[in-house]
Structures are given as C-alpha cells and as structure tokens.
Enzyme design. Structure first.
Site, short mmCIF file in Angstrom:
data_model
loop_
_atom_site.label_atom_id
_atom_site.label_comp_id
_atom_site.label_asym_id
_atom_site.label_seq_id
_atom_site.Cartn_x
_atom_site.Cartn_y
_atom_site.Cartn_z
N ASN A 8 7.76 -34.17 -91.81
CA ASN A 8 7.33 -34.17 -93.21
C ASN A 8 6.39 -32.98 -93.42
O ASN A 8 5.24 -33.02 -92.99
CB ASN A 8 6.62 -35.51 -93.51
N LYS A 10 5.17 -31.86 -96.11
CA LYS A 10 4.22 -32.10 -97.22
C LYS A 10 4.11 -30.88 -98.14
O LYS A 10 5.04 -30.09 -98.25
CB LYS A 10 2.86 -32.52 -96.68
N HIS A 98 5.53 -42.99 -99.79
CA HIS A 98 4.53 -42.49 -98.85
C HIS A 98 3.14 -42.89 -99.36
O HIS A 98 2.90 -42.90 -100.57
CB HIS A 98 4.65 -40.96 -98.74
N GLU A 100 0.50 -41.32 -99.51
CA GLU A 100 -0.14 -40.29 -100.34
C GLU A 100 0.34 -40.40 -101.78
O GLU A 100 -0.41 -40.14 -102.72
CB GLU A 100 0.15 -38.90 -99.75
N GLU A 170 3.61 -46.71 -91.49
CA GLU A 170 2.58 -45.69 -91.46
C GLU A 170 1.23 -46.31 -91.85
O GLU A 170 0.89 -46.36 -93.04
CB GLU A 170 2.92 -44.57 -92.45
N GLY A 176 -2.85 -38.37 -90.70
CA GLY A 176 -3.63 -37.13 -90.77
C GLY A 176 -5.05 -37.27 -90.29
O GLY A 176 -5.90 -36.41 -90.54
N SER A 215 -0.28 -39.52 -87.21
CA SER A 215 -0.87 -38.70 -86.14
C SER A 215 -0.03 -38.68 -84.87
O SER A 215 -0.59 -38.73 -83.76
CB SER A 215 -2.30 -39.15 -85.85
#
Ligand code: PEP
Length: 254
Positions: A8, A10, A98, A100, A170, A176, A215
C-alpha cells in the site's frame, strides 16, 4: 491457499516515481515467485494508468490494486472514482475501509459496505480492512467491535456473486507506529473472523483470504507470513522500499 502480499503506497510517489518503483520491484522479485504468491501494488489513482500500461504491455505478474473507490457509480460526485472506471484500468483489487479513511475521512460502515458492493459488481476483489483502536483493545471490547465491522462490511453480499474476498486485520495501534500485533493477537482475531464469516457461509470458503497489516517489516514478516492462519500481509511503509518489500515476500517458506 496461495498467499498474497499487497504493498500500500498510500499518498506517496508521483506517477514517474511509481513507475520506477514498479520496475525496480519487477527485476528484484525472484523469477516465478508470482506463481506461488500473489504480489500486488496499490499506487495512488494518478499512477494507476501508467502502472497498468506497464503491467499489461510487459506482461508483469504483479497485480494492480486501487487504494479506494467511490460509493457512487456515476453522476455529480466531484473528485470521486468509480468501480467501473477502475475496472476499465484492469484493477484487480481495491483496498476498502482502511482505518486512515475511516478516521480522516469519517467513512461509515454503511459507506464501506456500498463500496464493497460496487467493487464486487465489477469483479474487483475488495481488500476489506478492519481493526480496533488501542482503547478498544485495552477495554477488551475489540472482538465485539471487529465482529460489528465485519458484519456491516458483508451485509447483503450474495454467495453467488462473491468469488473472492480479502479481509485485512489491521489493528489501528499497529499501523505506521512500529508496533506489531503479537502473532497470538493476530491469530486470535483472524481465527475469530474466519469462524464468524464462515458461519454466514455467504462465500466460497476456499477463496477468501485473511491477511495481517500493521508495521510489517523484514524483521517480523517471517513469523507472520508463515502462520497457517494468516494468508498474507498488507504492507504500508516497508512497501516503498523495494529491498524491504522483496525480503518480506521472500520470507514466505514455499
Ligand atoms: C497500511 O497502510 O495498511 C499499513 C499496514 O501500514 P504500515 O505497514 O506502515 O503500518
């Protein structure tokens, strides 16, 4: 089950940088690796056309994913990209839900469900992300939360229309951050989701994959990717570095 590793990218890389990364990735991956592992890259929408042209023209065995899709199919929705438009670009996968997007763009479970329906209608495999916050984990409410996310995501899906799905666990606290869910945590959640989803029996069990993201790096990928319960990984930061990404792919014992 064939494992899958998705990079990904991003909101990184213009289309020229994305092409460079793809080409470096292509010549760094060991030959025939893609026969045993699905290798997928997920660039920004602006790079999809360039990446697709190279994949198709040079017959690369790397598959293309989008990072998001609209809940709408066409019309006055400025800035949106439809599943039909993605499908014309030979996009095979699309990340949806996701964390985010759920957090920064306030996407609801209902919106995510609409996106999943739109993707399935166009034969694009949704990579359905779900996971809990640190607060939810610490308050022991995480299994409840995850079950509700999954149930909303798959609402109304018809078995005869679903060939393929990817569910990506996730945990938000691991994205991250350098924090990785322990293999025990990841296996606990993924096993629970597998059971929950198979109870519903709305899909072809054989073709659903349950992967982990958060991660993932060359330091932890071996344990994650060789677990019998985990069918692959969604890799963010480390996928922007070809050497790291390929080391992650190579950590799968074939
Ligand atoms: C992600 O973006 O889905 C992700 C897991 O990111 P990272 O690997 O950087 O934690």
């Amino acid at each position: 089950m064939k494992k899958i590793v998705i990079g990904n990218w991003k909101l990184n890389l213009d289309h020229l940088e994305a092409i460079q990364l793809l080409q470096k990735l292509n010549y760094t991956i060991e030959e025939n690796k893609e026969e045993k592992i699905d290798i997928v890259v997920s660039p920004s929408h602006t790079s999809l056309r360039s990446i697709q042209t190279i994949i198709d023209t040079d017959k690369l065995n790397i598959k293309l994913s989008a990072q998001d899709v609209s809940q709408f199919n066409e019309g006055a929705y400025t800035g949106e990209v439809s599943s039909q438009q993605l499908s014309k670009l030979n996009v095979k996968y699309c990340i949806v839900g996701h964390s985010e997007r759920r957090t920064e763009f306030v996407e609801s479970d209902e919106t995510i469900n609409k996106k999943i329906h739109n993707l399935i209608d166009k034969d694009i495999t949704p990579v359905i992300c779900f996971g809990e916050t640190l607060e939810q984990r610490n308050s022991n409410k995480y299994l409840e939360h995850i079950t509700s996310q999954i149930n909303s995501a798959v609402k109304g899906l018809r078995k005869d229309k679903v060939d393929n799905l990817v569910f990506a666990y996730e945990p938000i606290w691991a994205i991250g951050t350098g924090e990785v869910a322990s293999i025990i945590d990841a296996v606990e959640v993924i096993s629970m989701v597998k059971e929950n989803v198979s109870e519903k029996a709305f899909y072809n069990n054989e073709k659903i994959r349950f992967i982990y993201g958060g991660s993932v790096t060359p330091d932890n990928s071996e344990e994650i990717l060789n677990s019998e319960i985990i069918d692959g990984a969604l890799v963010g930061g480390a996928s922007l570095n070809v050497d790291k990404f390929v080391t992650i792919i190579n950590s799968i014992n074939l």
